[in-house]
Design an enzyme around this catalytic site. Structure first.
Site, PDB file in Angstrom:
ATOM      1  N   GLY A 115      11.513  33.508   3.843  1.00  0.00           N
ATOM      2  CA  GLY A 115      11.421  34.543   4.910  1.00  0.00           C
ATOM      3  C   GLY A 115      12.492  35.349   4.970  1.00  0.00           C
ATOM      4  N   SER A 142       6.550  35.310   1.648  1.00  0.00           N
ATOM      5  CA  SER A 142       6.451  34.799   2.923  1.00  0.00           C
ATOM      6  C   SER A 142       5.614  35.842   3.769  1.00  0.00           C
ATOM      7  CB  SER A 142       7.661  34.325   3.565  1.00  0.00           C
ATOM      8  OG  SER A 142       7.508  34.271   4.735  1.00  0.00           O
ATOM      9  N   GLN A 163       1.814  33.530   1.160  1.00  0.00           N
ATOM     10  CA  GLN A 163       2.030  32.296   2.137  1.00  0.00           C
ATOM     11  C   GLN A 163       1.567  32.853   3.728  1.00  0.00           C
ATOM     12  OE1 GLN A 163       4.918  32.528   4.470  1.00  0.00           O
ATOM     13  NE2 GLN A 163       4.098  30.564   5.691  1.00  0.00           N
ATOM     14  N   TYR A 165       1.166  32.534   7.394  1.00  0.00           N
ATOM     15  CA  TYR A 165       1.453  31.885   8.744  1.00  0.00           C
ATOM     16  C   TYR A 165       0.402  32.613   9.667  1.00  0.00           C
ATOM     17  CZ  TYR A 165       6.241  30.369   7.785  1.00  0.00           C
ATOM     18  OH  TYR A 165       7.468  29.669   7.513  1.00  0.00           O
ATOM     19  N   THR A 191       0.225  27.764   5.408  1.00  0.00           N
ATOM     20  CA  THR A 191       1.294  26.855   5.814  1.00  0.00           C
ATOM     21  C   THR A 191       1.121  26.226   7.275  1.00  0.00           C
ATOM     22  OG1 THR A 191       2.917  28.061   5.016  1.00  0.00           O
ATOM     23  CG2 THR A 191       3.529  26.722   6.631  1.00  0.00           C
ATOM     24  N   LYS A 261      -0.430  24.377   2.374  1.00  0.00           N
ATOM     25  CA  LYS A 261       0.952  24.070   2.234  1.00  0.00           C
ATOM     26  C   LYS A 261       1.434  23.413   3.404  1.00  0.00           C
ATOM     27  CE  LYS A 261       5.280  26.410   1.495  1.00  0.00           C
ATOM     28  NZ  LYS A 261       5.894  26.109   2.720  1.00  0.00           N
ATOM     29  N   HIS A 285       8.330  21.814   3.868  1.00  0.00           N
ATOM     30  CA  HIS A 285       8.906  22.988   4.358  1.00  0.00           C
ATOM     31  C   HIS A 285      10.443  22.857   4.251  1.00  0.00           C
ATOM     32  CE1 HIS A 285       7.294  26.516   6.919  1.00  0.00           C
ATOM     33  NE2 HIS A 285       8.520  26.812   6.572  1.00  0.00           N
ATOM     34  N   ARG A 288      12.444  21.502   7.051  1.00  0.00           N
ATOM     35  CA  ARG A 288      12.733  22.140   8.028  1.00  0.00           C
ATOM     36  C   ARG A 288      11.257  22.310   8.949  1.00  0.00           C
ATOM     37  NH1 ARG A 288      15.967  26.323   7.079  1.00  0.00           N
ATOM     38  NH2 ARG A 288      14.879  27.945   8.129  1.00  0.00           N
ATOM     39  N   GLY A 318      13.322  20.317  -2.899  1.00  0.00           N
ATOM     40  CA  GLY A 318      14.645  19.735  -3.226  1.00  0.00           C
ATOM     41  C   GLY A 318      14.891  19.754  -4.941  1.00  0.00           C
ATOM     42  N   ARG A 320      16.433  20.996  -7.938  1.00  0.00           N
ATOM     43  CA  ARG A 320      17.278  21.514  -8.296  1.00  0.00           C
ATOM     44  C   ARG A 320      17.745  21.438  -9.889  1.00  0.00           C
ATOM     45  NH1 ARG A 320      16.768  22.557  -3.997  1.00  0.00           N
ATOM     46  NH2 ARG A 320      18.070  22.750  -2.286  1.00  0.00           N
TER      47      ARG A 320
END
Length: 338
Positions: A115, A142, A163, A165, A191, A261, A285, A288, A318, A320
């Site tokens: 977002g 988002s 996504q 909300y 979500t 999600k 998330h 989060r 996560g 990477r």
């Protein structure tokens, strides 16, 4: 001990340190990379971004909830999974394409919804769309995008995923979904992990160190975002009475594929399947939503087992390095969000 021996020992010790990769890393961190071309890995960007992004915006972007332990668990989870490499495999021709929901992707990667991206770069979601188009990957937009889905679709060259909300009342949800569907969006990712709110202590601590007048851009000094292009005219908040029957209700409203999600358990994955979801996205998330102390890569196997191959399972959180992606694909994920 003689002074000569002491001096010799000191020289040997310093030579050892100079040859150490840890020393090289420490020295390298003293010099900030100036451009994206200078960095060697994704994580090299973190410190540079931290220095350039205002404290409140950085805290929003980089923190988790409570003690940030689930945020850390997302990375730590990969360290618990070992790889068993096979040698002398012919890799002169490599095909990373996958097919998902009737579309062919160049690789099993997609860009996760984030977002308010103009908080971090002037181009915001448009810049991300341009990058996605250049690299031929799918972008998920988002609900809290700082750019409209119509403008992002134009920059991307195709409708993005969206996504959702969900607003607090069904009429507002229908208005938003209809708008998204009108752009040709193929996939709606509802979500479900933030319906109860969250406790963002680290973000709040960073906000308190920000000396700017946040009220210039936000309706209050707490940094509450103003309505953005996708939420203008819609009531704020989230439905507290949402339940699994709403999946079928949402599917009856739209021809878009509906994925859920925020799934982290096999039990919820089965409920998503039983209630008609077209797919699930294993996600916390980015650490989060809820402080579970559990990384998504650790939750992935039970979700894979629960759906039994009947619907695709995606995962984020996560990632990477390429080896992180390999691990998720080997466990059965169809695609990985970054």
């Amino acid at each position: 001990m003689s002074s000569a021996l002491t001096a010799s020992s000191r020289r040997h010790f310093l030579q050892f340190l100079a040859a150490s990769p840890l020393a090289a890393m420490a020295f390298a961190r003293q010099a900030d990379p100036m451009t994206a071309k200078d960095v060697l890995s994704v994580m090299d960007m973190e410190e540079l971004a931290h220095k350039k992004v205002p404290p409140a915006h950085w805290g929003y972007q980089a923190s988790g909830v409570d003690d940030d332990l689930t945020l850390q668990a997302n990375r730590a989870g990969f360290q618990k999974i070992q790889l068993r490499p096979h040698r002398l495999v012919d890799v002169s021709t490599v095909d990373t394409k996958i097919e998902l929901f009737g579309a062919t992707w160049e690789s099993p990667l997609f860009l996760c919804p984030v977002g308010g991206q103009k908080s971090f770069h002037a181009l915001g979601e448009i810049g991300v769309a341009q990058a996605a188009k250049a690299k031929k990957v799918t972008q998920c937009l988002s609900t809290q995008s700082s750019v409209s889905i119509e403008d992002v679709a134009q920059a991307l060259g195709a409708p993005p995923w969206f996504q959702l909300y969900m607003p607090p009342d069904w009429a507002a949800t229908e208005r938003l979904v209809r708008r998204v569907e009108a752009t040709g969006c193929p996939v709606l990712a509802w979500t479900v992990d933030l319906l109860g709110g969250r406790n963002t202590e680290t973000a709040e601590r960073f906000r308190r160190t920000d000396t700017r007048d946040c009220a210039q851009c936000h309706p209050d000094s707490r940094g509450t975002p103003r309505p953005r292009p996708m939420t203008m005219g819609l009531p704020a908040g989230a439905p507290r009475d949402a339940n699994w029957t709403w999946v079928e209700r949402l599917k009856k409203m739209t021809t878009m594929k509906v994925i859920i999600k925020g799934i982290e358990t096999g039990e919820d994955a089965r409920l998503a399947l039983e209630n008609g979801a077209d797919g699930v996205l294993v996600s916390n998330h980015g650490g989060r939503a809820t402080e579970t102390y559990r990384g998504t890569i650790e939750a992935l196997p039970e979700v894979i087992d629960a759906v039994g191959g009947k619907i695709p399972v995606l995962v984020d959180g996560g990632f990477r390095r390429g080896t992180d992606v390999y691990k998720a694909l080997a466990l059965g994920a169809r695609a990985v969000g970054i």
